[in-house]
Design an enzyme around this catalytic site. Structure first.
Site, PDB file in Angstrom:
ATOM      1  N   VAL A 136      98.635  18.228  56.101  1.00 34.81           N
ATOM      2  CA  VAL A 136      98.879  17.324  54.971  1.00 34.81           C
ATOM      3  C   VAL A 136      97.546  17.281  54.236  1.00 34.81           C
ATOM      4  O   VAL A 136      96.634  16.553  54.606  1.00 34.81           O
ATOM      5  CB  VAL A 136      99.302  15.910  55.435  1.00 34.81           C
ATOM      6  N   PRO A 137      97.396  18.116  53.193  1.00 36.49           N
ATOM      7  CA  PRO A 137      96.092  18.351  52.569  1.00 36.49           C
ATOM      8  C   PRO A 137      95.608  17.227  51.635  1.00 36.49           C
ATOM      9  O   PRO A 137      95.603  17.366  50.414  1.00 36.49           O
ATOM     10  CB  PRO A 137      96.300  19.662  51.816  1.00 36.49           C
ATOM     11  N   CYS A 138      95.204  16.114  52.226  1.00 40.46           N
ATOM     12  CA  CYS A 138      94.733  14.976  51.431  1.00 40.46           C
ATOM     13  C   CYS A 138      93.503  15.313  50.596  1.00 40.46           C
ATOM     14  O   CYS A 138      93.191  14.602  49.639  1.00 40.46           O
ATOM     15  CB  CYS A 138      94.445  13.784  52.337  1.00 40.46           C
ATOM     16  N   HIS A 139      92.817  16.391  50.958  1.00 40.22           N
ATOM     17  CA  HIS A 139      91.654  16.785  50.157  1.00 40.22           C
ATOM     18  C   HIS A 139      92.077  17.196  48.743  1.00 40.22           C
ATOM     19  O   HIS A 139      91.242  17.243  47.849  1.00 40.22           O
ATOM     20  CB  HIS A 139      90.874  17.914  50.841  1.00 40.22           C
ATOM     21  N   ARG A 140      93.355  17.419  48.526  1.00 40.78           N
ATOM     22  CA  ARG A 140      93.855  17.776  47.194  1.00 40.78           C
ATOM     23  C   ARG A 140      94.118  16.552  46.319  1.00 40.78           C
ATOM     24  O   ARG A 140      94.509  16.689  45.165  1.00 40.78           O
ATOM     25  CB  ARG A 140      95.125  18.612  47.323  1.00 40.78           C
TER      26      ARG A 140
END
Length: 190
Positions: A136-140
């Site tokens: 779950v790429p929260c860095h995006r």
């Protein structure tokens, strides 16, 4: 099988991953030392025992390793154990998983896509509770500002900026010192 964990090598250091019978429960990016990575895993998942990874976990490990080498990865086949995750957070995570590699969204844009305008605080809380780092790429999701943005406890020593650069994206918020000095130098040259 219960809850298991393993530590694995990546291009950026030793990561950790935990899982249950239902799917992946957490990912820990590398800390400065492996012992610190293990401590974080134990704090969040004290019941997990070191085990040989199942096929779903192997799929996640392969994807994480490839992503940290800068490769494009599709985590859609990786099953997550969302049993302890609030329904709103599940919606946020589902939407974040749909953000294409190399792209970012602001928290405001995310709120609009979720049809919950004004829910920035709730989105910020979902981001900080994300145990599925990279999958779950929260860095995006670009910084929320106003002190709402807190790093995930699982992000280790790898910065959001570094993860985005591995994807070929350039974060819109904030300049590095190099970027700022380059901009000043270009202005002088004009």
């Amino acid at each position: 099988m219960g809850r298991g964990y393993t530590i694995f090598d990546t291009a950026l250091g030793r990561c950790g991953i935990t899982w249950s019978d239902a799917g992946i429960t957490g990912v820990q990016l590398p800390e400065a030392r492996e012992i610190e990575t293990r401590r974080r895993l134990f704090r969040q998942f004290p019941e997990a025992r070191e085990q040989r990874p199942c096929s779903n976990t192997e799929l996640a490990i392969e994807g994480i390793s490839a992503m940290l080498r800068g490769r494009d990865v599709d985590f859609s086949d990786v099953v997550l154990d969302l049993s302890g995750v609030l329904p709103f957070n599940q919606r946020v995570y589902e939407r974040i998983r749909a953000i294409p590699r190399g792209e970012t969204r602001s928290a405001d844009e995310l709120a609009i896509e979720l049809h919950v305008a004004g829910a920035l605080n709730s989105i910020a809380q979902a981001l900080t509770r994300n145990t599925f780092v990279l999958i779950v790429p929260c860095h995006r999701v670009r910084d929320l500002g106003n002190g709402h943005d807190k790093p995930s406890p699982n992000s280790g020593v790898i910065s959001k900026r570094r993860l985005l650069s591995l994807e070929g994206a350039r974060p819109l918020a904030g300049l590095t010192l190099f970027d700022a000095l380059l901009a000043v130098d270009r202005a002088r040259a004009s």
